[in-house]
Scaffold this active site. Structure first.
Site, mmCIF file in Angstrom:
data_model
loop_
_atom_site.group_PDB
_atom_site.id
_atom_site.type_symbol
_atom_site.label_atom_id
_atom_site.label_comp_id
_atom_site.label_asym_id
_atom_site.label_seq_id
_atom_site.Cartn_x
_atom_site.Cartn_y
_atom_site.Cartn_z
ATOM 1 N N LYS A 70 -6.541 0.104 -7.224
ATOM 2 C CA LYS A 70 -5.180 1.093 -6.504
ATOM 3 C C LYS A 70 -5.821 2.538 -7.034
ATOM 4 O O LYS A 70 -6.321 2.754 -8.305
ATOM 5 C CB LYS A 70 -4.144 0.573 -7.659
ATOM 6 C CG LYS A 70 -3.634 -0.708 -7.725
ATOM 7 C CD LYS A 70 -3.105 -1.337 -6.076
ATOM 8 C CE LYS A 70 -3.036 -2.551 -6.168
ATOM 9 N NZ LYS A 70 -2.599 -3.191 -5.056
ATOM 10 N N GLY A 71 -5.632 3.295 -5.936
ATOM 11 C CA GLY A 71 -6.166 4.517 -6.044
ATOM 12 C C GLY A 71 -7.612 4.445 -5.882
ATOM 13 O O GLY A 71 -8.402 5.282 -6.676
ATOM 14 N N ARG A 72 -8.233 4.002 -4.794
ATOM 15 C CA ARG A 72 -9.440 3.848 -4.545
ATOM 16 C C ARG A 72 -10.113 5.099 -3.769
ATOM 17 O O ARG A 72 -9.271 5.977 -3.628
ATOM 18 C CB ARG A 72 -9.697 2.916 -3.160
ATOM 19 C CG ARG A 72 -9.725 1.276 -3.763
ATOM 20 C CD ARG A 72 -10.092 0.406 -2.842
ATOM 21 N NE ARG A 72 -9.994 -0.933 -3.063
ATOM 22 C CZ ARG A 72 -9.074 -1.914 -2.868
ATOM 23 N NH1 ARG A 72 -7.901 -1.373 -2.077
ATOM 24 N NH2 ARG A 72 -9.032 -2.974 -3.383
ATOM 25 N N TYR A 116 -12.507 6.494 -1.186
ATOM 26 C CA TYR A 116 -12.818 6.139 0.326
ATOM 27 C C TYR A 116 -12.908 7.310 0.990
ATOM 28 O O TYR A 116 -11.955 8.399 0.702
ATOM 29 C CB TYR A 116 -12.227 4.733 0.953
ATOM 30 C CG TYR A 116 -10.752 5.131 0.787
ATOM 31 C CD1 TYR A 116 -9.967 6.060 1.681
ATOM 32 C CD2 TYR A 116 -10.030 4.002 0.177
ATOM 33 C CE1 TYR A 116 -8.483 5.884 1.581
ATOM 34 C CE2 TYR A 116 -8.864 4.051 -0.092
ATOM 35 C CZ TYR A 116 -7.836 4.835 0.718
ATOM 36 O OH TYR A 116 -6.773 4.828 0.748
ATOM 37 N N LYS A 139 0.748 -1.405 0.111
ATOM 38 C CA LYS A 139 0.092 0.038 -0.057
ATOM 39 C C LYS A 139 1.035 1.458 0.210
ATOM 40 O O LYS A 139 0.424 2.345 0.655
ATOM 41 C CB LYS A 139 -0.933 -0.020 1.216
ATOM 42 C CG LYS A 139 -1.999 -1.110 1.397
ATOM 43 C CD LYS A 139 -2.395 -1.751 0.075
ATOM 44 C CE LYS A 139 -3.506 -0.962 -0.465
ATOM 45 N NZ LYS A 139 -4.086 -1.529 -1.868
ATOM 46 N N SER A 169 -5.004 3.039 4.356
ATOM 47 C CA SER A 169 -5.015 2.161 2.732
ATOM 48 C C SER A 169 -5.295 0.655 3.066
ATOM 49 O O SER A 169 -6.144 0.071 2.179
ATOM 50 C CB SER A 169 -3.887 2.669 2.110
ATOM 51 O OG SER A 169 -3.929 1.979 0.868
ATOM 52 N N GLY A 193 2.257 2.093 -3.209
ATOM 53 C CA GLY A 193 2.540 2.488 -4.340
ATOM 54 C C GLY A 193 3.277 1.481 -5.341
ATOM 55 O O GLY A 193 3.860 1.624 -6.420
ATOM 56 N N THR A 194 3.563 0.509 -4.545
ATOM 57 C CA THR A 194 4.323 -0.640 -5.319
ATOM 58 C C THR A 194 3.706 -1.173 -6.904
ATOM 59 O O THR A 194 4.609 -1.314 -7.621
ATOM 60 C CB THR A 194 4.495 -1.709 -4.453
ATOM 61 O OG1 THR A 194 3.305 -2.366 -3.917
ATOM 62 C CG2 THR A 194 5.269 -1.572 -3.155
ATOM 63 N N THR A 195 2.507 -1.072 -6.922
ATOM 64 C CA THR A 195 1.981 -1.623 -8.105
ATOM 65 C C THR A 195 2.233 -0.622 -9.207
ATOM 66 O O THR A 195 2.456 -0.736 -10.382
ATOM 67 C CB THR A 195 0.432 -1.932 -7.814
ATOM 68 O OG1 THR A 195 0.073 -2.511 -6.880
ATOM 69 C CG2 THR A 195 -0.186 -2.444 -9.195
HETATM 70 P P1 A3P Z 1 -4.963 3.414 -2.235
HETATM 71 O O1 A3P Z 1 -5.717 2.839 -3.205
HETATM 72 O O2 A3P Z 1 -5.331 3.305 -0.864
HETATM 73 O O3 A3P Z 1 -5.193 4.997 -2.603
HETATM 74 P P2 A3P Z 1 0.186 -0.761 -3.615
HETATM 75 O O4 A3P Z 1 0.185 -1.071 -5.006
HETATM 76 O O5 A3P Z 1 1.355 -0.936 -2.988
HETATM 77 O O6 A3P Z 1 -0.955 -1.714 -2.972
HETATM 78 O O7 A3P Z 1 -0.367 0.525 -3.273
HETATM 79 C C1 A3P Z 1 -1.644 1.247 -3.540
HETATM 80 C C2 A3P Z 1 -1.703 2.682 -3.105
HETATM 81 O O8 A3P Z 1 -0.585 3.072 -4.379
HETATM 82 C C3 A3P Z 1 -2.986 3.200 -3.511
HETATM 83 O O9 A3P Z 1 -3.303 3.354 -2.488
HETATM 84 C C4 A3P Z 1 -2.435 4.852 -4.039
HETATM 85 O O10 A3P Z 1 -2.665 5.652 -2.968
HETATM 86 C C5 A3P Z 1 -0.808 4.640 -4.406
HETATM 87 N N1 A3P Z 1 -0.625 4.932 -5.739
HETATM 88 C C6 A3P Z 1 0.710 5.720 -5.914
HETATM 89 N N2 A3P Z 1 0.825 5.983 -7.252
HETATM 90 C C7 A3P Z 1 -0.337 5.493 -8.019
HETATM 91 C C8 A3P Z 1 -0.754 5.592 -9.198
HETATM 92 N N3 A3P Z 1 -0.065 6.208 -10.125
HETATM 93 N N4 A3P Z 1 -2.080 4.856 -9.328
HETATM 94 C C9 A3P Z 1 -3.000 4.351 -8.477
HETATM 95 N N5 A3P Z 1 -2.250 4.430 -7.295
HETATM 96 C C10 A3P Z 1 -1.330 4.753 -6.844
#
Ligand code: A3P
Length: 843
Positions: free
Chosen positions: A801-803, A805, A583, A681, A585-587
């Site tokens: 990702k980027g929910r 809430y 959580k 998150s 931003g690894t993805t």
């Molecule tokens: P939220 O969904 O809570 O906002 P991970 O990939 O490690 O699980 O992290 C998810 C988080 O990456 C997301 O948390 C979001 O805030 C963050 N993030 C950073 N860059 C992003 C991007 N370009 N697109 C989507 N989410 C991103």
């Protein structure tokens, strides 16, 4: 607490006396008597309080572990709240001449499995309080000792000093050891220095804890070292001390200094550091029928082996050779007497333990089918039945050339179990052949694998005349390599070869001399038990090793590469790993990296998609080949860098060590975003996945769920909060990886300014630079940067990702702020100390 006097490795010797010619002996005795009379007339003698034999018997006779009473009961000190570790610190002066001492002491201690840390004096100066964390501190130089005395004195820390011996006179005049609880071990010819030392320290040999008797001349030292001088009270007084100075010792090369230093460390730490005096010895003769014709054993040699066993059993209870056989070589020789030799050893089989090899002595990894390997083992089994050789009892085998044991070949383990019911094996190859003292055990597919020792006789050493280095080297081996192995290893399983039991029986000669020497000069108690029992004892002694091996890269060790079962492509390992935490931003980082045309990632995992989660999951047991199978070959195409991303690695306790072993050159990428935001998150992520605890509890309720652990809400709380203890996790990574290998990304910056982040990261990774301005673009609708498909279209990460809430509520916000206050302070400290940039959210 007074240390146990009974424990003493060093043993003044009378045995060696008998080895010398009597003329020399008479002269010597006279000399000693005169010296003794002279000393007696000038000094009061201390009462002889210790008896080597009787006290040695106080050791626990049943196990290899030191008796419980040896364990130290350390006083807790208010001034040193930090955790005491059973480690030895060697405080090194910056004098380059002292390299030998530093190296030889740390090699000795590591060989003895003591956890030794060498620190330069200037680094200790930055944090002298840290000295209190060690069980014993060794100072190189009396000046260092004097400088740091106040940090160790009175804190139950064992102290050893190697004063600068040059000029000894100056050293002797310094009052560098406390007058009580101190001892000196002196090797010097400098009588003036001794006089000063005696005068300064007002030696009173009557007191129970007195300075060690001075060995006042070089010749005395040599006599003592050779066991020709009855040492009386030399050692026991040192054993009673809490601080011991070794004068005139510049290197740990001699067996004499080694034994004394280990003894001293054991005693100054009240038994916390070191092993009991018991040593298990097992001698394998790896292949009793395999040697070039003309060098195999003959019937007389078999008799000599049986006689040797009988003789040895007087000193080494249970002593028996452990014979391995590959039946295909039975009765094969062009020399009639050697054929007789094979028959004789089989006839006398009941005198020995036996274990089966592979029938044709082939390397296990070359048998590609279970049937072929099974057939080889079956044939050997039939031979043992036909000749009435009992193999059932040992449950032991070794593999020709270690093939299949390490690196592991699962087929070998499975076939061993099904055909021979093998439970124990040994290898020299784990983790590597060299250095030998770092060899360790492991357990794989239920088979216990113990480290194996060599004795300097190899497959091709057959006679005394051809021993490499000649006669002198042979004797040096006894006092050197072989002595060290037994001194340092509670359980030694030696590998020997049949050629050295024929001819002039070099093996028997070597071990007889070695065991005699050990018996003469030490109180070590040697004994032999069957392999299965050895394995049980080994893992009782070293329980941390009773687990899977730490996989190593076969490409880093040519020996391993040679016995690897399938062709290895060394490019199939990642160059860098994004370790998380989750959580942060690894993805997004993973997807941005994949846009780089020269960077590739792994194939998807069947369960966790892009994440392999290999190092901490049950997949780890599947081994290196399994891991490699996910990665593309770099040699093909224009891939310059390969990476893996598993966000669960960051806070996993086992991952850093495992990863270092397999990927020592990898770069580690960590994203740090505000831990409170990260926790929230994670909570939202769990809600989105319909996790009960998250659906039934608000975030604020989850945060307060600590009282009712273990509960679902409580474990959710842990997963929310623990990964955010960044400093703690980073410290663990730093225990394994050099700071230059770790790269930190500010998670907030990754959201707001990913182009800058990617440009800097490329530079750090050393990959060809591409302009991320053309690859990613801000997407208004998503509210994040996304892949730029073309001038109008973007491809963003999925809805997970980027929910969207609700904002974090005030109560939870306050809670996380207070929860992370201290951990964040620690993180700031750590980053500042390492000169790493501070993320915006931390400022
Ligand atoms: P939220 O969904 O809570 O906002 P991970 O990939 O490690 O699980 O992290 C998810 C988080 O990456 C997301 O948390 C979001 O805030 C963050 N993030 C950073 N860059 C992003 C991007 N370009 N697109 C989507 N989410 C991103």
């Amino acid at each position: 607490m007074m240390p146990r006097m009974g424990y003493r490795l060093f043993r003044p010797c009378s045995w060696a006396l008998r080895q010398r010619n009597s003329y020399f002996l008479v002269l010597l005795t006279l000399l000693v008597l005169i010296t003794a009379l002279y000393i007696l007339s000038s000094l009061e003698m201390s009462p002889r309080t210790f008896s080597t034999h009787s006290t040695a018997k106080t050791l626990d006779a049943k196990t290899l572990e030191p008796p419980k009473t040896h364990q130290p009961k350390r006083k807790s000190t208010k001034t040193t709240p930090r955790r005491r570790e059973d480690r030895v610190l060697f405080v090194a002066s910056s004098n380059p001449y002292k390299e030998t001492l530093k190296q030889s002491v740390s090699t000795l201690l590591q060989g003895h499995r003591l956890n030794v840390v060498v620190r330069w004096a200037k680094n200790v100066a930055e944090d002298p309080e840290s000295l209190a964390r060690y069980a014993a501190v060794i100072f190189e130089g009396s000046d260092l000792y004097s400088r740091y005395l106040k940090y160790v004195e009175g804190r139950s820390i064992g102290i050893v000093v190697f004063p600068n011996s040059n000029p000894l006179r100056r050293v002797a005049s310094v009052e560098f050891l406390p007058k009580t609880n101190s001892a000196f071990i002196v090797k010097t010819t400098n009588s003036t220095a001794l006089r000063i030392l005696k005068a300064n320290h007002k030696i009173n040999l009557k007191s129970e804890i007195a300075p060690l008797k001075f060995i006042s001349s070089k010749s005395d030292f040599e006599l003592l070292a050779n066991g020709l001088l009855s040492s009386g009270d030399y050692v026991p007084v040192a054993m009673a001390a809490k601080s011991v100075a070794f004068l005139g010792c510049t290197s740990m090369t001699s067996w004499f200094w080694k034994t004394l230093l280990l003894d001293v460390l054991y005693h100054v730490t009240s038994g916390a550091l070191g092993f009991s005096l018991r040593r298990r010895i097992l001698i394998d003769i790896d292949d009793i029928f395999v040697a070039p014709y003309g060098t195999k054993i003959k019937p007389d040699d078999v008799t000599a082996m049986i006689n040797f066993q009988d003789r040895m059993r007087k000193r080494i209870p249970g002593f028996k050779f452990n014979l391995g056989f590959s039946a295909n070589f039975y009765e094969k020789s062009s020399v009639d007497l050697e054929i007789e030799g094979d028959r004789e050893i089989v006839k006398e089989a009941h005198h020995f333990w036996w274990f089966g090899h592979i029938f044709s002595h082939g390397q296990a990894h070359t048998y590609k089918s279970a049937e072929k390997l099974e057939e080889q083992m079956q044939k050997n089994l039939e031979f043992s039945k036909k000749h009435n050789i009992s193999v059932g009892g040992t449950h032991y085998s070794v593999a020709p050339h270690h093939s299949g044991v390490y690196p592991v070949y699962p087929l070998l383990y499975d076939t061993w179990k099904s055909v021979w019911q093998i439970e124990v094996t040994t290898t020299e190859e784990y983790p590597h052949l060299r250095p030998d003292y770092k060899r360790r055990g492991f357990v794989y597919r239920g088979i216990k694998v113990l480290p194996r020792q060599t004795c300097t006789l190899y497959t091709k050493t057959y006679t005394f005349a051809t021993y490499p280095g000649g006669k002198t080297r042979f004797h040096d081996t006894v006092r050197g390599e072989l002595f060290n192995t037994i001194l340092n290893t509670p359980i030694s399983i030696f590998m020997t070869h049949v050629g050295n039991y024929g001819n002039d029986r070099l093996s028997l000669r070597l071990f007889e001399e070695a065991f005699g020497f050990i018996h003469a000069h030490t109180n070590l108690q040697l004994s032999t038990v069957p392999p299965k029992q050895l394995a049980e004892e080994y893992f009782r002694l070293f329980p941390k090793e009773a687990t899977l091996p730490l996989w190593t890269n076969p490409c880093d060790d040519p020996r391993h590469k040679e016995i690897w079962a399938t062709p290895v492509d060394c490019s199939q390992f990642p160059d860098f790993v994004v370790v998380g935490p989750q959580k942060t931003g690894t993805t997004a980082l993973h997807s941005f990296l994949r846009l780089h045309p020269r960077i590739k990632s792994n194939a998807n995992h069947p369960k966790h998609f892009e994440e392999l989660q290999f190092f901490h999951s049950s997949d780890y047991e599947k081994g290196v080949e399994y891991y490699m199978s996910f990665f593309p070959r770099k040699n093909s195409g224009d891939v310059v860098s390969v990476f893996e991303k598993s966000a669960t690695y960051f806070d996993s306790s086992v991952t850093p060590e495992r990863m270092l072993q397999l990927l020592p050159k990898a770069k580690i990428i960590v994203i740090l975003s505000d831990p409170g935001r990260r926790a929230y998150s994670w909570y939202q992520h769990q809600r989105a996945h319909n996790i009960e605890a998250a659906l039934e509890n608000s975030f604020s309720q989850v945060l307060k769920a600590n009282r009712s652990c273990p509960s679902k809400a409580c474990s959710l709380r842990e997963r929310c909060l623990v990964p955010g203890l960044y400093a703690e996790h980073l410290e663990r990574w730093l225990n394994y990886y050099d700071p230059s290998k770790i790269y930190l990304i500010d998670g907030n910056q990754l959201v707001d300014a990913p182009i800058e982040v990617m440009n800097s990261l490329q530079k750090y990774l050393g990959v060809p630079l591409v302009d991320y301005d053309t690859l990613i673009r801000y997407d208004e609708e998503k509210g994040f940067y996304c892949e730029a498909r073309d001038v109008t279209r973007t491809k963003c990460l999925g809805t997970g990702k980027g929910r969207k809430y609700p904002e974090l509520d005030d109560e939870s916000s306050k809670y996380v702020a207070s929860y992370y206050r201290e951990p964040n302070n620690k993180l700031r400290e750590l980053l500042t100390k390492r000169n790493w940039p501070i993320p915006n959210w931390l400022e």
